[in-house]
Design a protein around this motif. Structure first.
Motif, PDB file in Angstrom:
ATOM      1  N   ARG A  39       0.867  -1.235   0.190  1.00 33.84           N
ATOM      2  CA  ARG A  39       0.000  -0.239  -0.157  1.00 33.84           C
ATOM      3  C   ARG A  39       0.975   1.150   0.030  1.00 33.84           C
ATOM      4  NH1 ARG A  39      -3.579  -1.608   4.895  1.00 33.84           N
ATOM      5  NH2 ARG A  39      -4.840  -3.025   3.870  1.00 33.84           N
ATOM      6  N   THR A  40       0.426   2.157  -0.487  1.00 29.35           N
ATOM      7  CA  THR A  40       1.083   3.515  -0.535  1.00 29.35           C
ATOM      8  C   THR A  40       0.180   4.470   0.406  1.00 29.35           C
ATOM      9  OG1 THR A  40      -0.138   4.392  -2.474  1.00 29.35           O
ATOM     10  CG2 THR A  40       2.288   3.350  -2.426  1.00 29.35           C
ATOM     11  N   TYR A  41       0.561   5.346   1.305  1.00 27.49           N
ATOM     12  CA  TYR A  41      -0.093   6.448   1.978  1.00 27.49           C
ATOM     13  C   TYR A  41       0.320   7.886   1.830  1.00 27.49           C
ATOM     14  CZ  TYR A  41      -1.215   2.159   5.045  1.00 27.49           C
ATOM     15  OH  TYR A  41      -1.728   1.165   5.184  1.00 27.49           O
ATOM     16  N   ARG A  42      -0.548   8.479   2.172  1.00 24.39           N
ATOM     17  CA  ARG A  42      -0.087  10.049   1.898  1.00 24.39           C
ATOM     18  C   ARG A  42       0.542  10.593   3.301  1.00 24.39           C
ATOM     19  NH1 ARG A  42      -5.155  11.591   0.206  1.00 24.39           N
ATOM     20  NH2 ARG A  42      -4.473  11.395  -2.021  1.00 24.39           N
ATOM     21  N   ILE A  43       1.734  11.125   3.125  1.00 21.14           N
ATOM     22  CA  ILE A  43       2.302  11.723   4.069  1.00 21.14           C
ATOM     23  C   ILE A  43       3.062  13.006   3.678  1.00 21.14           C
ATOM     24  CG2 ILE A  43       2.875   9.337   5.504  1.00 21.14           C
ATOM     25  CD1 ILE A  43       5.678   9.633   3.949  1.00 21.14           C
ATOM     26  N   LYS A  44       3.410  13.797   4.644  1.00 20.29           N
ATOM     27  CA  LYS A  44       3.896  15.109   4.323  1.00 20.29           C
ATOM     28  C   LYS A  44       5.582  15.120   4.583  1.00 20.29           C
ATOM     29  CE  LYS A  44      -0.336  17.541   5.058  1.00 20.29           C
ATOM     30  NZ  LYS A  44      -1.011  18.430   5.769  1.00 20.29           N
ATOM     31  N   GLN A  45       6.055  14.202   5.090  1.00 21.86           N
ATOM     32  CA  GLN A  45       7.659  14.192   5.083  1.00 21.86           C
ATOM     33  C   GLN A  45       7.965  13.060   4.425  1.00 21.86           C
ATOM     34  OE1 GLN A  45       8.508  14.230   9.312  1.00 21.86           O
ATOM     35  NE2 GLN A  45       7.475  15.898   9.757  1.00 21.86           N
ATOM     36  N   ALA A  46       9.519  13.330   3.852  1.00 19.57           N
ATOM     37  CA  ALA A  46      10.236  12.147   3.374  1.00 19.57           C
ATOM     38  C   ALA A  46      10.380  11.063   4.085  1.00 19.57           C
ATOM     39  CB  ALA A  46      11.466  12.850   2.774  1.00 19.57           C
ATOM     40  N   LYS A  47      10.924  11.305   5.566  1.00 14.46           N
ATOM     41  CA  LYS A  47      11.278  10.254   6.347  1.00 14.46           C
ATOM     42  C   LYS A  47      10.297  10.298   7.418  1.00 14.46           C
ATOM     43  CE  LYS A  47      15.880  10.068   4.789  1.00 14.46           C
ATOM     44  NZ  LYS A  47      17.276   9.917   4.870  1.00 14.46           N
ATOM     45  N   PRO A  48       9.223   9.559   7.626  1.00 14.61           N
ATOM     46  CA  PRO A  48       8.444   9.536   8.706  1.00 14.61           C
ATOM     47  C   PRO A  48       8.477   9.295   9.987  1.00 14.61           C
ATOM     48  CG  PRO A  48       7.548   8.190   7.284  1.00 14.61           C
ATOM     49  CD  PRO A  48       8.826   8.589   6.529  1.00 14.61           C
ATOM     50  N   TYR A  49       9.714   9.528  10.553  1.00 16.76           N
ATOM     51  CA  TYR A  49      10.231   8.766  11.810  1.00 16.76           C
ATOM     52  C   TYR A  49       8.949   9.066  13.019  1.00 16.76           C
ATOM     53  CZ  TYR A  49      14.812   8.360  10.057  1.00 16.76           C
ATOM     54  OH  TYR A  49      15.867   7.851   9.487  1.00 16.76           O
ATOM     55  N   TYR A  50       8.198  10.153  13.027  1.00 20.02           N
ATOM     56  CA  TYR A  50       6.874  10.403  13.832  1.00 20.02           C
ATOM     57  C   TYR A  50       6.123   9.146  13.891  1.00 20.02           C
ATOM     58  CZ  TYR A  50       4.050  11.322   9.706  1.00 20.02           C
ATOM     59  OH  TYR A  50       3.352  11.434   8.523  1.00 20.02           O
ATOM     60  N   LEU A  51       6.217   8.427  12.950  1.00 17.92           N
ATOM     61  CA  LEU A  51       5.300   7.164  13.064  1.00 17.92           C
ATOM     62  C   LEU A  51       5.553   6.346  14.098  1.00 17.92           C
ATOM     63  CD1 LEU A  51       4.688   6.273   9.203  1.00 17.92           C
ATOM     64  CD2 LEU A  51       3.038   7.343  10.943  1.00 17.92           C
ATOM     65  N   ARG A  52       6.872   6.545  14.805  1.00 19.89           N
ATOM     66  CA  ARG A  52       7.255   5.659  16.109  1.00 19.89           C
ATOM     67  C   ARG A  52       6.399   5.822  17.145  1.00 19.89           C
ATOM     68  NH1 ARG A  52      13.684   6.828  15.134  1.00 19.89           N
ATOM     69  NH2 ARG A  52      14.016   5.126  13.607  1.00 19.89           N
ATOM     70  N   THR A  53       6.083   7.192  17.312  1.00 16.04           N
ATOM     71  CA  THR A  53       5.366   7.627  18.435  1.00 16.04           C
ATOM     72  C   THR A  53       3.903   7.881  18.343  1.00 16.04           C
ATOM     73  OG1 THR A  53       6.029   9.869  18.070  1.00 16.04           O
ATOM     74  CG2 THR A  53       7.485   8.479  19.407  1.00 16.04           C
ATOM     75  N   THR A  54       3.309   8.202  17.304  1.00 16.36           N
ATOM     76  CA  THR A  54       2.015   8.737  17.137  1.00 16.36           C
ATOM     77  C   THR A  54       1.134   7.282  16.655  1.00 16.36           C
ATOM     78  OG1 THR A  54       0.622  10.114  15.604  1.00 16.36           O
ATOM     79  CG2 THR A  54       2.307   8.827  14.411  1.00 16.36           C
ATOM     80  N   LYS A  55      -0.161   7.715  17.068  1.00 19.99           N
ATOM     81  CA  LYS A  55      -1.189   6.624  16.748  1.00 19.99           C
ATOM     82  C   LYS A  55      -2.171   7.077  15.796  1.00 19.99           C
ATOM     83  CE  LYS A  55      -0.094   4.428  20.451  1.00 19.99           C
ATOM     84  NZ  LYS A  55       0.681   3.102  20.512  1.00 19.99           N
ATOM     85  N   LYS A  56      -1.630   8.091  14.974  1.00 18.41           N
ATOM     86  CA  LYS A  56      -2.697   8.598  14.020  1.00 18.41           C
ATOM     87  C   LYS A  56      -2.901   7.700  12.824  1.00 18.41           C
ATOM     88  CE  LYS A  56      -1.725  13.526  14.430  1.00 18.41           C
ATOM     89  NZ  LYS A  56      -1.075  14.642  13.389  1.00 18.41           N
ATOM     90  N   ARG A  57      -4.112   7.729  12.236  1.00 20.15           N
ATOM     91  CA  ARG A  57      -4.352   6.826  10.868  1.00 20.15           C
ATOM     92  C   ARG A  57      -3.761   7.535   9.672  1.00 20.15           C
ATOM     93  NH1 ARG A  57      -7.040   1.978  11.041  1.00 20.15           N
ATOM     94  NH2 ARG A  57      -7.437   2.539   8.944  1.00 20.15           N
ATOM     95  N   LEU A  58      -3.042   6.899   8.905  1.00 22.46           N
ATOM     96  CA  LEU A  58      -2.762   7.491   7.449  1.00 22.46           C
ATOM     97  C   LEU A  58      -3.691   7.501   6.679  1.00 22.46           C
ATOM     98  CD1 LEU A  58       1.055   6.422   7.490  1.00 22.46           C
ATOM     99  CD2 LEU A  58       0.234   8.666   8.437  1.00 22.46           C
ATOM    100  N   ALA A  59      -3.738   8.355   5.447  1.00 16.09           N
ATOM    101  CA  ALA A  59      -5.024   8.313   4.458  1.00 16.09           C
ATOM    102  C   ALA A  59      -4.018   7.632   3.245  1.00 16.09           C
ATOM    103  CB  ALA A  59      -4.881   9.740   3.975  1.00 16.09           C
TER     104      ALA A  59
END
Length: 95
Positions: free
Chosen positions: A71-91
């Motif tokens: 799958r591919t997701y819509r993110i706003k950073q090239a290296k999404p290290y914030y996914l380590r700590t966040t519980k957000k769902r990605l589009a």
């Protein structure tokens, strides 16, 4: 993106016999480093039993059989290290 990395692993039993199998690691790509060099790597993260597991795979490693895009997701950073700590769902990007 969500990828599956197929890696060959050689197991040896107590008799010394070797068996080759393919192990699949599925997770989110956090970073791709060193571009197209021989030492290029990707960092893949998955959550297994509420514990985060990260692996760094060299792209030119001979034991990597294939890397499959799930799958591919819509993110706003090239290296999404914030996914380590966040519980957000990605589009998800629709194809």
């Amino acid at each position: 993106m969500l990828v599956r990395v197929h890696q060959k692993i050689v197991d040896t039993n107590s008799k010394g016999e070797e068996k080759e199998r393919v192990q699949v690691f599925q997770g989110m790509v956090l970073a791709r480093k060193h571009g197209r060099e021989n030492s290029a790597t990707i960092t893949v993260r998955k959550v297994s039993g509420n514990i985060g597991v990260e692996k760094i795979f060299p792209l030119n490693m001979p034991s990597i059989e294939k890397i499959e895009l799930v799958r591919t997701y819509r993110i706003k950073q090239a290296k999404p290290y914030y996914l380590r700590t966040t519980k957000k769902r990605l589009a998800e990007i629709k194809e």
